[in-house]
Motif scaffolding. Structure first.
Motif, PDB file in Angstrom:
ATOM      1  N   ASP A 126      10.667 -16.745 -14.919  1.00  0.00           N
ATOM      2  CA  ASP A 126      10.738 -16.899 -13.432  1.00  0.00           C
ATOM      3  C   ASP A 126      10.129 -15.788 -12.551  1.00  0.00           C
ATOM      4  OD1 ASP A 126      12.397 -19.301 -14.038  1.00  0.00           O
ATOM      5  OD2 ASP A 126      14.204 -18.515 -13.375  1.00  0.00           O
ATOM      6  N   LEU A 127      10.440 -14.632 -13.076  1.00  0.00           N
ATOM      7  CA  LEU A 127       9.938 -13.538 -12.283  1.00  0.00           C
ATOM      8  C   LEU A 127       8.523 -13.400 -12.259  1.00  0.00           C
ATOM      9  CD1 LEU A 127      12.951 -10.922 -12.557  1.00  0.00           C
ATOM     10  CD2 LEU A 127      12.450 -12.526 -10.603  1.00  0.00           C
ATOM     11  N   THR A 128       8.017 -13.270 -13.668  1.00  0.00           N
ATOM     12  CA  THR A 128       6.729 -13.302 -13.660  1.00  0.00           C
ATOM     13  C   THR A 128       5.941 -14.455 -12.845  1.00  0.00           C
ATOM     14  OG1 THR A 128       6.916 -12.784 -15.963  1.00  0.00           O
ATOM     15  CG2 THR A 128       4.583 -13.547 -15.336  1.00  0.00           C
ATOM     16  N   ALA A 129       6.328 -15.545 -12.796  1.00  0.00           N
ATOM     17  CA  ALA A 129       5.897 -16.651 -11.810  1.00  0.00           C
ATOM     18  C   ALA A 129       5.882 -16.296 -10.468  1.00  0.00           C
ATOM     19  CB  ALA A 129       6.668 -17.927 -12.257  1.00  0.00           C
ATOM     20  N   GLU A 130       7.169 -15.506 -10.059  1.00  0.00           N
ATOM     21  CA  GLU A 130       7.220 -15.034  -8.650  1.00  0.00           C
ATOM     22  C   GLU A 130       6.224 -14.134  -8.336  1.00  0.00           C
ATOM     23  OE1 GLU A 130       9.786 -15.758  -6.438  1.00  0.00           O
ATOM     24  OE2 GLU A 130      10.715 -17.441  -7.662  1.00  0.00           O
ATOM     25  N   VAL A 131       6.191 -13.217  -9.209  1.00  0.00           N
ATOM     26  CA  VAL A 131       5.242 -12.065  -8.973  1.00  0.00           C
ATOM     27  C   VAL A 131       3.974 -12.747  -8.481  1.00  0.00           C
ATOM     28  CG1 VAL A 131       4.055  -9.882  -9.796  1.00  0.00           C
ATOM     29  CG2 VAL A 131       6.453 -10.425 -10.104  1.00  0.00           C
ATOM     30  N   PHE A 132       3.329 -13.601  -9.390  1.00  0.00           N
ATOM     31  CA  PHE A 132       1.986 -14.088  -9.019  1.00  0.00           C
ATOM     32  C   PHE A 132       2.096 -15.098  -7.707  1.00  0.00           C
ATOM     33  CE2 PHE A 132       1.063 -12.641 -13.348  1.00  0.00           C
ATOM     34  CZ  PHE A 132       0.127 -11.849 -13.223  1.00  0.00           C
ATOM     35  N   LEU A 133       3.109 -15.660  -7.541  1.00  0.00           N
ATOM     36  CA  LEU A 133       2.997 -16.329  -6.452  1.00  0.00           C
ATOM     37  C   LEU A 133       3.207 -15.388  -5.129  1.00  0.00           C
ATOM     38  CD1 LEU A 133       5.782 -19.312  -7.166  1.00  0.00           C
ATOM     39  CD2 LEU A 133       3.426 -19.464  -6.623  1.00  0.00           C
ATOM     40  N   ALA A 134       3.893 -14.597  -5.203  1.00  0.00           N
ATOM     41  CA  ALA A 134       3.803 -13.329  -4.055  1.00  0.00           C
ATOM     42  C   ALA A 134       2.533 -12.679  -3.902  1.00  0.00           C
ATOM     43  CB  ALA A 134       4.857 -12.448  -4.413  1.00  0.00           C
ATOM     44  N   ALA A 135       1.792 -12.662  -4.975  1.00  0.00           N
ATOM     45  CA  ALA A 135       0.469 -11.916  -4.942  1.00  0.00           C
ATOM     46  C   ALA A 135      -0.512 -12.940  -4.105  1.00  0.00           C
ATOM     47  CB  ALA A 135      -0.053 -11.546  -6.346  1.00  0.00           C
ATOM     48  N   VAL A 136      -0.307 -14.180  -4.792  1.00  0.00           N
ATOM     49  CA  VAL A 136      -1.241 -15.109  -3.949  1.00  0.00           C
ATOM     50  C   VAL A 136      -1.034 -15.109  -2.385  1.00  0.00           C
ATOM     51  CG1 VAL A 136      -1.725 -17.638  -3.551  1.00  0.00           C
ATOM     52  CG2 VAL A 136      -1.635 -16.451  -5.853  1.00  0.00           C
ATOM     53  N   ASP A 137       0.311 -15.090  -1.972  1.00  0.00           N
ATOM     54  CA  ASP A 137       0.682 -15.155  -0.680  1.00  0.00           C
ATOM     55  C   ASP A 137       0.257 -13.789   0.015  1.00  0.00           C
ATOM     56  OD1 ASP A 137       1.846 -17.631  -0.769  1.00  0.00           O
ATOM     57  OD2 ASP A 137       3.892 -16.914  -0.680  1.00  0.00           O
ATOM     58  N   ALA A 138       0.204 -12.654  -0.521  1.00  0.00           N
ATOM     59  CA  ALA A 138       0.016 -11.438  -0.045  1.00  0.00           C
ATOM     60  C   ALA A 138      -1.574 -10.849  -0.009  1.00  0.00           C
ATOM     61  CB  ALA A 138       0.857 -10.303  -0.396  1.00  0.00           C
ATOM     62  N   ALA A 139      -2.230 -11.806  -0.984  1.00  0.00           N
ATOM     63  CA  ALA A 139      -3.534 -11.249  -1.497  1.00  0.00           C
ATOM     64  C   ALA A 139      -4.626 -11.012  -0.117  1.00  0.00           C
ATOM     65  CB  ALA A 139      -4.396 -12.291  -1.908  1.00  0.00           C
ATOM     66  N   GLY A 140      -4.305 -11.543   1.235  1.00  0.00           N
ATOM     67  CA  GLY A 140      -5.051 -11.532   2.309  1.00  0.00           C
ATOM     68  C   GLY A 140      -4.815  -9.813   3.061  1.00  0.00           C
ATOM     69  N   SER A 141      -3.780  -9.230   2.585  1.00  0.00           N
ATOM     70  CA  SER A 141      -3.411  -8.020   3.031  1.00  0.00           C
ATOM     71  C   SER A 141      -3.929  -6.929   2.090  1.00  0.00           C
ATOM     72  CB  SER A 141      -1.959  -7.881   3.633  1.00  0.00           C
ATOM     73  OG  SER A 141      -1.235  -8.059   2.199  1.00  0.00           O
ATOM     74  N   TYR A 142      -4.667  -7.169   0.856  1.00  0.00           N
ATOM     75  CA  TYR A 142      -4.988  -6.347  -0.016  1.00  0.00           C
ATOM     76  C   TYR A 142      -6.137  -5.421   0.771  1.00  0.00           C
ATOM     77  CZ  TYR A 142      -7.316  -4.188  -3.980  1.00  0.00           C
ATOM     78  OH  TYR A 142      -7.648  -3.089  -4.887  1.00  0.00           O
ATOM     79  N   ARG A 143      -6.328  -4.161   0.511  1.00  0.00           N
ATOM     80  CA  ARG A 143      -7.307  -3.399   0.918  1.00  0.00           C
ATOM     81  C   ARG A 143      -7.733  -2.390  -0.321  1.00  0.00           C
ATOM     82  NH1 ARG A 143      -6.321  -5.802   4.651  1.00  0.00           N
ATOM     83  NH2 ARG A 143      -5.967  -5.418   7.151  1.00  0.00           N
ATOM     84  N   SER A 144      -8.892  -2.662  -0.687  1.00  0.00           N
ATOM     85  CA  SER A 144      -9.451  -2.160  -1.753  1.00  0.00           C
ATOM     86  C   SER A 144      -9.224  -0.500  -1.766  1.00  0.00           C
ATOM     87  CB  SER A 144     -10.692  -2.616  -2.154  1.00  0.00           C
ATOM     88  OG  SER A 144     -11.799  -2.079  -1.253  1.00  0.00           O
ATOM     89  N   ASP A 145      -9.542  -0.097  -0.307  1.00  0.00           N
ATOM     90  CA  ASP A 145      -9.524   1.442  -0.171  1.00  0.00           C
ATOM     91  C   ASP A 145      -8.084   2.115  -0.407  1.00  0.00           C
ATOM     92  OD1 ASP A 145      -8.371   0.423   2.071  1.00  0.00           O
ATOM     93  OD2 ASP A 145      -9.647   1.377   3.444  1.00  0.00           O
ATOM     94  N   ARG A 146      -7.047   1.231  -0.488  1.00  0.00           N
ATOM     95  CA  ARG A 146      -5.892   1.704  -0.457  1.00  0.00           C
ATOM     96  C   ARG A 146      -5.144   1.597  -1.960  1.00  0.00           C
ATOM     97  NH1 ARG A 146      -3.242  -0.936   4.710  1.00  0.00           N
ATOM     98  NH2 ARG A 146      -4.621   0.214   6.259  1.00  0.00           N
ATOM     99  N   GLY A 147      -6.084   1.608  -2.881  1.00  0.00           N
ATOM    100  CA  GLY A 147      -5.362   1.423  -4.353  1.00  0.00           C
ATOM    101  C   GLY A 147      -6.070   0.228  -5.262  1.00  0.00           C
ATOM    102  N   ALA A 148      -5.691   0.382  -6.437  1.00  0.00           N
ATOM    103  CA  ALA A 148      -6.269  -0.493  -7.385  1.00  0.00           C
ATOM    104  C   ALA A 148      -5.509  -1.893  -7.231  1.00  0.00           C
ATOM    105  CB  ALA A 148      -6.437   0.032  -8.721  1.00  0.00           C
ATOM    106  N   PRO A 149      -6.249  -2.827  -7.672  1.00  0.00           N
ATOM    107  CA  PRO A 149      -5.201  -4.179  -7.722  1.00  0.00           C
ATOM    108  C   PRO A 149      -4.021  -4.114  -8.419  1.00  0.00           C
ATOM    109  CG  PRO A 149      -7.593  -4.746  -7.742  1.00  0.00           C
ATOM    110  CD  PRO A 149      -7.482  -3.346  -7.810  1.00  0.00           C
ATOM    111  N   ALA A 150      -4.227  -3.435  -9.582  1.00  0.00           N
ATOM    112  CA  ALA A 150      -3.121  -3.146 -10.490  1.00  0.00           C
ATOM    113  C   ALA A 150      -1.810  -2.581  -9.948  1.00  0.00           C
ATOM    114  CB  ALA A 150      -3.334  -2.478 -11.907  1.00  0.00           C
ATOM    115  N   ALA A 151      -1.919  -1.481  -9.043  1.00  0.00           N
ATOM    116  CA  ALA A 151      -1.188  -0.826  -8.355  1.00  0.00           C
ATOM    117  C   ALA A 151      -0.533  -1.707  -7.403  1.00  0.00           C
ATOM    118  CB  ALA A 151      -1.542   0.622  -7.824  1.00  0.00           C
ATOM    119  N   TRP A 152      -1.416  -2.318  -6.403  1.00  0.00           N
ATOM    120  CA  TRP A 152      -0.786  -3.255  -5.461  1.00  0.00           C
ATOM    121  C   TRP A 152       0.202  -4.331  -6.228  1.00  0.00           C
ATOM    122  CZ3 TRP A 152      -2.266  -8.544  -5.131  1.00  0.00           C
ATOM    123  CH2 TRP A 152      -2.024  -9.212  -3.951  1.00  0.00           C
ATOM    124  N   LEU A 153      -0.235  -4.989  -7.228  1.00  0.00           N
ATOM    125  CA  LEU A 153       0.562  -6.053  -7.999  1.00  0.00           C
ATOM    126  C   LEU A 153       1.830  -5.353  -8.391  1.00  0.00           C
ATOM    127  CD1 LEU A 153       0.420  -8.807  -8.753  1.00  0.00           C
ATOM    128  CD2 LEU A 153      -0.597  -8.278 -11.078  1.00  0.00           C
TER     129      LEU A 153
END
Lengths: 234, 192
Positions: free
Chosen positions: B43-70
């Motif tokens: 369940d939580l694995t699914a939730e993490v990716f759903l939350a990532a999809v929801d938050a993707a627009g706020s990602y900034r590459s200058d603030r860290g790698a995708p893995a850290a953000w995730l």
């Protein structure tokens, strides 16, 4: 780590991918003009931030969650106003210790934590005494571990889009606002902070739009900052 | 996947797939370091990716790698789960990861869970510390504050902070060595 033959992988993971892609496929693509621009996300981001505010204010009287984004060159600016208030503007989540030092020099007993997740948010054994106590005050109200500056009659909590600080500074603990350029600004009255309390500034996801600010009273766990925001869809 | 493409995971299924395949194993390992139930982990694995999809627009590459953000998102998701009430746990999830599990999947998830046992005991041991000790330990270990600064932050005397830190470390050391010992100690005790 998993003793799994790669050839047998791809079951749960593939099914989950399929379901997630269905969700992604339903999301409208941003309009071309919005691609790369800050407001491309905000509908959901704001929901995150607002639900976070609800959580935090449940126990944190003077908590505000800021919704913003973007950034400019200076990570932050701290100013003392003639009226004795301290205004902080955060453009970017860099140099937490520098900001903390500046705030303390300005009379605000700050703790700044930009690590993308308050440590006490970590789930130990769910429902375990320690895990619950770490966040109880800030979230469920079931425990006394975090209390926030003053009381309902003293604190105020604001989250507004670029508006000026409210005028009721006499009782004010802090105000927050979001500027058009995506920076977060908050104003604190150092005199309204009880002796021994700390002003906590933390980020739940490592971005300016997830900043949470709270006052924690002396003797309570300074690391039990509001663990916001929760994942969406709840 | 290029980090600058990350915001596109929210609406481009191909970009999402690349992102998902790159990180799904790490997310599952992250989750099982914190929960020990295969169904909840799914369940939580699914939730993490759903939350990532929801938050993707706020990602900034200058603030860290995708893995850290995730991982930041994963921490929030897992922490939120631990605070949910029993009733909330029965609330509908957007994707119920557990329904996607079949027998083999559960076995694989259980392998991950077993492999992460030590990490879970560390988290559990920290969470069992008294509030005051945990606060000192975390500020020192995670926030990199000096003991003197911690005392200021917590409004306690430096000597108190030092004592709490000492106690916390001793408790953790004891708990972790206790948990690690049975496999070593039992055969010796059983020996004639």
């Amino acid at each position: 780590m998993t003793m799994t033959d790669p050839s047998t992988q791809a079951r749960f993971e593939d099914r989950l991918l399929e379901r997630l892609q269905a969700v992604v496929a339903q999301s409208p693509a941003p309009s071309p003009s919005a691609v790369g621009a800050r407001p491309a996300v905000p509908r959901r981001a704001r929901r995150l931030a607002l639900s976070g505010a609800g959580l935090a204010t449940a126990a944190a009287v003077a908590t505000a969650v800021l919704a913003s984004g973007g950034g400019t060159s200076a990570a932050y600016a701290v100013q003392s106003t003639p009226a004795g208030l301290v205004t902080v503007r955060i453009n970017d989540l860099r140099d937490a210790r520098g900001l903390q030092a500046k705030l303390r020099a300005a009379g605000v007993p700050a703790v700044v934590d930009y690590v993308a997740h308050p440590p006490t948010c970590t789930a130990g054994a769910p429902g375990g005494p320690g895990a619950g106590a770490a966040v109880a005050g800030a979230t469920t109200g079931g425990g006394p571990s975090t209390t926030v500056g003053g009381g309902p009659e003293r604190g105020t909590s604001r989250s507004s889009a670029g508006g000026p600080p409210p005028a009721d500074a006499g009782k004010l603990t802090m105000t927050t606002s979001m500027a058009a350029d995506g920076s977060a600004t908050f104003t604190v009255d150092p005199d309204s902070i009880e002796q021994g309390s700390r002003v906590l500034i933390a980020s739940s996801s490592g971005t300016v739009d997830s900043l949470a600010i709270a006052v924690v009273r002396a003797g309570h766990d300074a690391s039990a900052l509001p663990c916001v925001p929760p994942p969406p869809g709840r | 996947m290029n980090a600058d493409d990350l915001p596109r995971i929210a609406h481009d299924t191909a970009v999402f797939e690349a992102f998902y395949r790159e990180h799904v194993e790490a997310v599952q390992r992250f989750v099982v370091r914190r929960v020990d139930d295969p169904h909840l982990a799914a369940d939580l694995t699914a939730e993490v990716f759903l939350a990532a999809v929801d938050a993707a627009g706020s990602y900034r590459s200058d603030r860290g790698a995708p893995a850290a953000w995730l991982f930041g998102i994963a921490r929030i998701v897992v922490a939120s789960e631990s605070r949910r009430s029993a009733r909330e746990r029965h609330a509908v999830r957007r994707i119920e990861g557990r329904r996607l599990l079949e027998t083999d999947d559960i076995a694989r998830m259980q392998d991950r869970i077993d492999a992460a046992a030590r990490a879970r005991s560390l988290f559990a041991a920290v969470s069992r510390l008294p509030d005051g000790e945990r606060a000192v330990l975390e500020l020192v270990a995670l926030d990199d504050l000096s003991v003197a600064d911690v005392a200021v932050v917590l409004g306690i005397r430096p000597v108190t902070a030092r004592v709490r830190l000492h106690r916390a470390r001793a408790t953790l050391r004891r708990q972790l060595s206790d948990e690690g010992s049975p496999t070593l100690a039992q055969p010796m005790e059983a020996a004639p």
